[in-house]
Design a protein around this motif. Structure first.
Motif, PDB file in Angstrom:
ATOM      1  N   LEU A   1      32.726  62.142  39.213  1.00 37.45           N
ATOM      2  CA  LEU A   1      33.350  60.868  38.826  1.00 37.45           C
ATOM      3  C   LEU A   1      32.442  60.024  37.933  1.00 37.45           C
ATOM      4  O   LEU A   1      32.812  58.917  37.540  1.00 37.45           O
ATOM      5  N   GLN A   2      31.255  60.566  37.622  1.00 42.28           N
ATOM      6  CA  GLN A   2      30.286  59.897  36.732  1.00 42.28           C
ATOM      7  C   GLN A   2      29.914  58.510  37.257  1.00 42.28           C
ATOM      8  O   GLN A   2      30.002  57.511  36.564  1.00 42.28           O
ATOM      9  N   ARG A   3      29.493  58.497  38.519  1.00 44.62           N
ATOM     10  CA  ARG A   3      29.147  57.240  39.173  1.00 44.62           C
ATOM     11  C   ARG A   3      28.016  57.464  40.171  1.00 44.62           C
ATOM     12  O   ARG A   3      27.749  58.584  40.569  1.00 44.62           O
ATOM     13  N   PRO A   4      27.322  56.387  40.600  1.00 42.99           N
ATOM     14  CA  PRO A   4      26.248  56.534  41.579  1.00 42.99           C
ATOM     15  C   PRO A   4      26.785  57.007  42.941  1.00 42.99           C
ATOM     16  O   PRO A   4      27.928  56.705  43.302  1.00 42.99           O
ATOM     17  N   PRO A   5      25.957  57.703  43.724  1.00 42.72           N
ATOM     18  CA  PRO A   5      26.411  58.272  45.003  1.00 42.72           C
ATOM     19  C   PRO A   5      26.375  57.266  46.153  1.00 42.72           C
ATOM     20  O   PRO A   5      25.576  57.358  47.078  1.00 42.72           O
ATOM     21  N   ILE A   6      27.244  56.285  46.084  1.00 42.35           N
ATOM     22  CA  ILE A   6      27.384  55.280  47.143  1.00 42.35           C
ATOM     23  C   ILE A   6      28.785  54.700  47.053  1.00 42.35           C
ATOM     24  O   ILE A   6      29.400  54.694  45.976  1.00 42.35           O
ATOM     25  N   LEU A   7      29.315  54.242  48.187  1.00 45.21           N
ATOM     26  CA  LEU A   7      30.620  53.582  48.188  1.00 45.21           C
ATOM     27  C   LEU A   7      30.532  52.290  47.384  1.00 45.21           C
ATOM     28  O   LEU A   7      29.699  51.433  47.658  1.00 45.21           O
ATOM     29  N   SER A   8      31.394  52.143  46.387  1.00 47.52           N
ATOM     30  CA  SER A   8      31.426  50.940  45.552  1.00 47.52           C
ATOM     31  C   SER A   8      32.793  50.275  45.662  1.00 47.52           C
ATOM     32  O   SER A   8      33.659  50.711  46.424  1.00 47.52           O
ATOM     33  N   TYR A   9      32.976  49.230  44.865  1.00 46.58           N
ATOM     34  CA  TYR A   9      34.222  48.444  44.909  1.00 46.58           C
ATOM     35  C   TYR A   9      35.450  49.309  44.674  1.00 46.58           C
ATOM     36  O   TYR A   9      36.496  49.074  45.280  1.00 46.58           O
ATOM     37  N   ASP A  10      35.331  50.321  43.816  1.00 54.70           N
ATOM     38  CA  ASP A  10      36.502  51.159  43.555  1.00 54.70           C
ATOM     39  C   ASP A  10      36.942  51.885  44.820  1.00 54.70           C
ATOM     40  O   ASP A  10      38.132  51.910  45.153  1.00 54.70           O
ATOM     41  N   GLY A  11      35.976  52.452  45.571  1.00 54.23           N
ATOM     42  CA  GLY A  11      36.322  53.150  46.806  1.00 54.23           C
ATOM     43  C   GLY A  11      36.692  52.218  47.944  1.00 54.23           C
ATOM     44  O   GLY A  11      37.525  52.558  48.787  1.00 54.23           O
ATOM     45  N   TYR A  12      36.087  51.047  47.964  1.00 56.81           N
ATOM     46  CA  TYR A  12      36.351  50.094  49.050  1.00 56.81           C
ATOM     47  C   TYR A  12      37.683  49.381  48.857  1.00 56.81           C
ATOM     48  O   TYR A  12      38.356  49.045  49.837  1.00 56.81           O
ATOM     49  N   ALA A  13      38.085  49.165  47.606  1.00 55.38           N
ATOM     50  CA  ALA A  13      39.294  48.378  47.347  1.00 55.38           C
ATOM     51  C   ALA A  13      40.300  49.083  46.433  1.00 55.38           C
ATOM     52  O   ALA A  13      41.461  49.281  46.798  1.00 55.38           O
ATOM     53  N   LEU A  14      39.896  49.471  45.227  1.00 55.66           N
ATOM     54  CA  LEU A  14      40.851  49.952  44.224  1.00 55.66           C
ATOM     55  C   LEU A  14      41.640  51.180  44.682  1.00 55.66           C
ATOM     56  O   LEU A  14      42.825  51.316  44.361  1.00 55.66           O
ATOM     57  N   TYR A  15      40.979  52.096  45.413  1.00 57.78           N
ATOM     58  CA  TYR A  15      41.646  53.325  45.864  1.00 57.78           C
ATOM     59  C   TYR A  15      41.976  53.288  47.354  1.00 57.78           C
ATOM     60  O   TYR A  15      42.439  54.290  47.907  1.00 57.78           O
ATOM     61  N   ASN A  16      41.768  52.151  47.996  1.00 60.11           N
ATOM     62  CA  ASN A  16      41.835  52.094  49.459  1.00 60.11           C
ATOM     63  C   ASN A  16      43.008  51.249  49.949  1.00 60.11           C
ATOM     64  O   ASN A  16      42.824  50.268  50.659  1.00 60.11           O
ATOM     65  N   TRP A  17      44.236  51.634  49.577  1.00 61.83           N
ATOM     66  CA  TRP A  17      45.403  50.881  50.005  1.00 61.83           C
ATOM     67  C   TRP A  17      46.646  51.754  49.963  1.00 61.83           C
ATOM     68  O   TRP A  17      46.682  52.804  49.318  1.00 61.83           O
ATOM     69  N   LYS A  18      47.646  51.306  50.689  1.00 59.46           N
ATOM     70  CA  LYS A  18      48.965  51.957  50.663  1.00 59.46           C
ATOM     71  C   LYS A  18      50.026  50.869  50.765  1.00 59.46           C
ATOM     72  O   LYS A  18      49.759  49.765  51.255  1.00 59.46           O
ATOM     73  N   ARG A  19      51.209  51.200  50.284  1.00 58.49           N
ATOM     74  CA  ARG A  19      52.339  50.271  50.420  1.00 58.49           C
ATOM     75  C   ARG A  19      53.192  50.666  51.622  1.00 58.49           C
ATOM     76  O   ARG A  19      53.415  51.845  51.870  1.00 58.49           O
ATOM     77  N   PHE A  20      53.677  49.681  52.346  1.00 58.16           N
ATOM     78  CA  PHE A  20      54.627  49.965  53.418  1.00 58.16           C
ATOM     79  C   PHE A  20      55.979  50.381  52.821  1.00 58.16           C
ATOM     80  O   PHE A  20      56.561  51.387  53.200  1.00 58.16           O
ATOM     81  N   ASP A  21      56.453  49.574  51.892  1.00 59.96           N
ATOM     82  CA  ASP A  21      57.743  49.821  51.245  1.00 59.96           C
ATOM     83  C   ASP A  21      57.485  50.082  49.769  1.00 59.96           C
ATOM     84  O   ASP A  21      57.097  49.172  49.026  1.00 59.96           O
ATOM     85  N   LYS A  22      57.715  51.329  49.338  1.00 59.42           N
ATOM     86  CA  LYS A  22      57.415  51.709  47.949  1.00 59.42           C
ATOM     87  C   LYS A  22      58.318  50.999  46.940  1.00 59.42           C
ATOM     88  O   LYS A  22      58.038  50.996  45.745  1.00 59.42           O
ATOM     89  N   LYS A  23      59.394  50.393  47.421  1.00 59.97           N
ATOM     90  CA  LYS A  23      60.306  49.689  46.524  1.00 59.97           C
ATOM     91  C   LYS A  23      59.847  48.245  46.283  1.00 59.97           C
ATOM     92  O   LYS A  23      60.390  47.560  45.418  1.00 59.97           O
ATOM     93  N   LYS A  24      58.869  47.807  47.064  1.00 58.82           N
ATOM     94  CA  LYS A  24      58.382  46.432  46.943  1.00 58.82           C
ATOM     95  C   LYS A  24      57.024  46.417  46.257  1.00 58.82           C
ATOM     96  O   LYS A  24      56.344  47.437  46.182  1.00 58.82           O
ATOM     97  N   PRO A  25      56.582  45.260  45.754  1.00 58.57           N
ATOM     98  CA  PRO A  25      55.352  45.189  44.960  1.00 58.57           C
ATOM     99  C   PRO A  25      54.086  45.473  45.755  1.00 58.57           C
ATOM    100  O   PRO A  25      54.073  45.429  46.990  1.00 58.57           O
ATOM    101  N   VAL A  26      53.016  45.723  45.014  1.00 60.42           N
ATOM    102  CA  VAL A  26      51.683  45.832  45.596  1.00 60.42           C
ATOM    103  C   VAL A  26      51.172  44.405  45.790  1.00 60.42           C
ATOM    104  O   VAL A  26      50.686  43.761  44.857  1.00 60.42           O
ATOM    105  N   GLN A  27      51.347  43.894  46.996  1.00 58.17           N
ATOM    106  CA  GLN A  27      50.930  42.514  47.271  1.00 58.17           C
ATOM    107  C   GLN A  27      50.758  42.333  48.775  1.00 58.17           C
ATOM    108  O   GLN A  27      51.238  43.144  49.574  1.00 58.17           O
ATOM    109  N   LEU A  28      50.046  41.275  49.152  1.00 57.11           N
ATOM    110  CA  LEU A  28      49.827  40.982  50.564  1.00 57.11           C
ATOM    111  C   LEU A  28      51.164  40.921  51.298  1.00 57.11           C
ATOM    112  O   LEU A  28      52.129  40.332  50.802  1.00 57.11           O
ATOM    113  N   GLY A  29      51.197  41.531  52.463  1.00 55.70           N
ATOM    114  CA  GLY A  29      52.438  41.611  53.230  1.00 55.70           C
ATOM    115  C   GLY A  29      53.106  42.953  53.096  1.00 55.70           C
ATOM    116  O   GLY A  29      53.914  43.337  53.953  1.00 55.70           O
ATOM    117  N   ASN A  30      52.786  43.688  52.019  1.00 55.33           N
ATOM    118  CA  ASN A  30      53.382  45.010  51.811  1.00 55.33           C
ATOM    119  C   ASN A  30      52.316  46.087  51.635  1.00 55.33           C
ATOM    120  O   ASN A  30      52.621  47.195  51.215  1.00 55.33           O
TER     121      ASN A  30
END
Length: 358
Positions: free
Chosen positions: A108-137
């Motif tokens: 991934l061409q990055r340092p070998p430690i958990l960074s913001y991308d792994g902690y936040a950018l790739y670390n989520w799922k939606r409950f309802d795929k028809k609804k937006p990516v936002q708090l509550g979903n």
């Protein structure tokens, strides 16, 4: 528009939530789910050393959802191992974690430690795929602790990143129409509106996150690695920055677009170093933005100043949360990235407002 950045700096597809049934990578899902409980036990490090984690062979597939999930799970396990709360300091990542983590991070061409991308950018799922990516979903895929406070901390950042998609799209349009004054001002108006939404989300941090729990229960897990040896990979102890919102590409993109002149300091050097922890495509966009000519001479005064004011307000809220969630607990605060940040945050705010057109 770059389709990879169609959701701003979030991945264009929702992250993968689990590996396929029967896959050898299912072990990472199992250990990842158990991690918050394991980290409560004194023998967690000994237990985590007992696993044989499969290597990720990416072949020709780069930046796939499953590849990101592999990095997320391993990154959390490694940071949990090194930074386990209530144990003696640890300065060696065992071979069974060090080798696969270094391999995936090299891909991934990055340092070998958990960074913001792994902690936040790739670390989520939606409950309802028809609804937006936002708090509550949305909810997290991986955590260090059994506290919703940590979920909330991560998810607020995910929502902010989604709100920033309009900012990123507007910046890309400015790149494409850099000599068109009307287009620049139209997109500055969009950026101001997008930033106002981001500010509103950042204000929600206290709703479901306790300052005491943040500081004592899960912030230690995202701290920097100091003099850590990666067994079986390298013999020399090294330092890596911990996860921090400074590794988000939103504010650096805006600073680069507006050409906000920040006086060189330890913090600006730190922020520059944070780019090394961003996904490669985000670094590439930042480089493109930096090469743009100044847009200040082509901008309407009120629009240019409004964008600067929204940036300053975002930084002020961040400064206030840092005071409440970190400074109240410690004499000499250092960020999870490893820098004494407070003395320079106000400088960034003042220099942002000082760049307004008068």
């Amino acid at each position: 528009m770059n389709e990879k950045l169609s959701r701003g700096f979030l991945p264009p597809q929702d992250p993968a939530t689990a590996f396929p049934p029967g896959s050898p990578f299912e072990l990472l899902d199992q250990v990842g789910r158990d991690l918050p409980s394991l980290l409560l036990e004194d023998d967690a490090r000994q237990y985590l050393q007992s696993f044989v984690f499969p290597d990720w062979d990416c072949g020709d597939q780069l930046s796939t959802p499953l590849q990101h999930l592999y990095y997320v799970r391993l990154g959390f396990i490694a940071s949990g191992y090194i930074n386990q709360i209530g144990t003696s300091p640890c300065h060696q990542l065992p071979k069974n974690l060090a080798q696969p983590l270094c391999s995936i991070c090299h891909q991934l061409q990055r340092p070998p430690i958990l960074s913001y991308d792994g902690y936040a950018l790739y670390n989520w799922k939606r409950f309802d795929k028809k609804k937006p990516v936002q708090l509550g979903n949305i909810d997290t895929l991986q955590n260090f602790v059994h506290l919703y406070d940590e979920h909330w901390f991560i998810l607020v950042h995910v929502d902010i990143e989604m709100k920033a998609a309009e900012t990123v799209s507007a910046i890309q349009r400015i790149i494409d129409t850099i000599e068109d004054t009307d287009a620049i001002n139209k997109n500055l108006k969009i950026i101001a509106g997008s930033l106002a939404q981001q500010v509103s989300v950042l204000k929600r941090i206290p709703e479901r996150m306790s300052p005491d729990l943040y500081f004592k229960a899960f912030r230690p897990y995202i701290r920097f690695f100091e003099q850590v040896t990666y067994e079986g990979v390298q013999h020399q102890a090294t330092n890596f920055r911990g996860e921090t919102g400074a590794q988000s590409s939103i504010m650096p993109s805006l600073v680069a677009l507006l050409k906000i002149p920040h006086q060189a300091s330890e913090l600006t050097n730190h922020l520059r170093d944070m780019r090394n922890y961003m996904p490669v495509e985000h670094q590439q966009l930042l480089t493109r933005i930096e090469k743009l000519p100044p847009i200040k001479p082509l901008s309407e005064v009120t629009l240019f100043n409004e964008v600067l004011e929204q940036i300053a307000q975002f930084r002020e809220i961040h400064f206030n949360w840092a005071q409440q969630y970190i400074n109240a607990h410690v004499q000499d605060p250092r960020g999870t990235g490893g820098t004494p940040y407070m003395r320079w945050l106000k400088q960034l705010i003042d220099e942002t407002r000082g760049f307004m057109i008068h």
